[in-house]
Design an enzyme around this catalytic site. Sequence first.
Site, short mmCIF file in Angstrom:
data_model
loop_
_atom_site.label_atom_id
_atom_site.label_comp_id
_atom_site.label_asym_id
_atom_site.label_seq_id
_atom_site.Cartn_x
_atom_site.Cartn_y
_atom_site.Cartn_z
N TYR A 127 -7.53 16.36 -6.49
CA TYR A 127 -6.74 15.39 -7.24
C TYR A 127 -5.79 16.12 -8.18
O TYR A 127 -4.60 15.81 -8.26
CB TYR A 127 -7.67 14.47 -8.02
CG TYR A 127 -6.96 13.59 -9.03
CD1 TYR A 127 -6.15 12.54 -8.62
CD2 TYR A 127 -7.11 13.82 -10.40
CE1 TYR A 127 -5.50 11.74 -9.56
CE2 TYR A 127 -6.46 13.02 -11.34
CZ TYR A 127 -5.67 11.99 -10.91
OH TYR A 127 -5.02 11.20 -11.83
N GLY A 128 -6.32 17.12 -8.89
CA GLY A 128 -5.49 17.91 -9.79
C GLY A 128 -4.36 18.61 -9.06
O GLY A 128 -3.24 18.73 -9.58
N ALA A 129 -4.63 19.07 -7.84
CA ALA A 129 -3.59 19.74 -7.05
C ALA A 129 -2.45 18.78 -6.74
O ALA A 129 -1.27 19.15 -6.79
CB ALA A 129 -4.19 20.30 -5.76
N ASP B 49 0.87 -1.17 0.00
CA ASP B 49 0.00 0.00 0.00
C ASP B 49 0.91 1.23 0.00
O ASP B 49 1.53 1.55 1.01
CB ASP B 49 -0.89 -0.01 1.24
CG ASP B 49 -1.82 1.19 1.31
OD1 ASP B 49 -1.70 2.11 0.47
OD2 ASP B 49 -2.67 1.22 2.23
N ASN C 231 3.06 4.97 -11.66
CA ASN C 231 1.71 5.04 -12.23
C ASN C 231 0.62 5.05 -11.18
O ASN C 231 -0.45 5.63 -11.39
CB ASN C 231 1.50 3.85 -13.18
CG ASN C 231 0.05 3.62 -13.47
OD1 ASN C 231 -0.59 4.36 -14.22
ND2 ASN C 231 -0.53 2.58 -12.87
N LYS D 259 -1.57 16.21 -8.54
CA LYS D 259 -0.84 15.96 -9.78
C LYS D 259 -0.02 17.18 -10.20
O LYS D 259 1.06 17.04 -10.79
CB LYS D 259 -1.83 15.57 -10.89
CG LYS D 259 -2.41 14.18 -10.71
CD LYS D 259 -1.32 13.10 -10.79
CE LYS D 259 -1.92 11.71 -10.86
NZ LYS D 259 -0.89 10.66 -11.04
#
Length: 283
Positions: free
Chosen positions: A174-176, A71, A99, A178
């Site tokens: 989530y975008g932050a 994990d 990934n 990435k």
Amino acid sequence: MTARFTGLRALVTGASRGIGAAVAERLAAEGADVAITARTLDTGGALPGSLSETAARLDRYGRKVGVVVADLTDDAVRARVVPEAVEALGGPLDILVNNAAAAIHGEVATVALRRRRVMFEANVHAPLDLAQAVLPAMRAAGRGWIVNVTSRAARSWPGPPFELGPNRTTIALYGASKAALDRVTNGLGAELVGTGVRVNGVAPRAAVLTEGARELVGATLEAGKVESSEELVEAVVALCACPEDVTGQLHVSLDLVADWGLTVHQLDGSPRVSDRPIGSEHR
């Protein structure tokens, strides 16, 4: 099919299904020994796919396959991933493909701290920890390839008015995470210039309809344009073999395929027959 990865050892995270499993298969098809890691060893979870199934797909290529159940949101657990991969493959790693990701949707104003921490552990801290773990051997060898799978969700929306898309602001956190990974990729690549270690990121230009994507927002993705796993994988493996002066860069999958004149292949390395020119959609 080429054998460009023969003699190289790779670690692919999030390889129980989807993009990670596809990248691992393509690397093995082109000669790499591959270690795979994820949380799911056997079937029976909420989503289809498992490390055991991916390992069975890789076995047919006759390469060494290592399986590490972990994990990656747990820093103590992920500290053993690289050592176990090295032991399983019989030597230091040449390629790392980060990934694995946690994509949790929620309104920015109300998303819980626990959920934020999971995303940043999986999407920022884990890729960097694994990169730091493989770097000593890569530096000593004078070569190495680190590829971070990122997302176009990292882009901010201009406005107002804001054109948010079907998921609206629920992908902002989530975008932050990435966006943070993008900056880490760029900075690490800049630090390592001249060492022979290349660090790059690649984002899908359009949605890739993996098992997880179908579960989260399948209806939305089915209604819109998608890109195939093979197209994204083609971009990823190109960066796993890129020259030394390609580093610290952030790429978009179909743009890279078109700009580099790449032929998209099946996951077993055979050429894929396509009716449309690569890069002709989703712009």
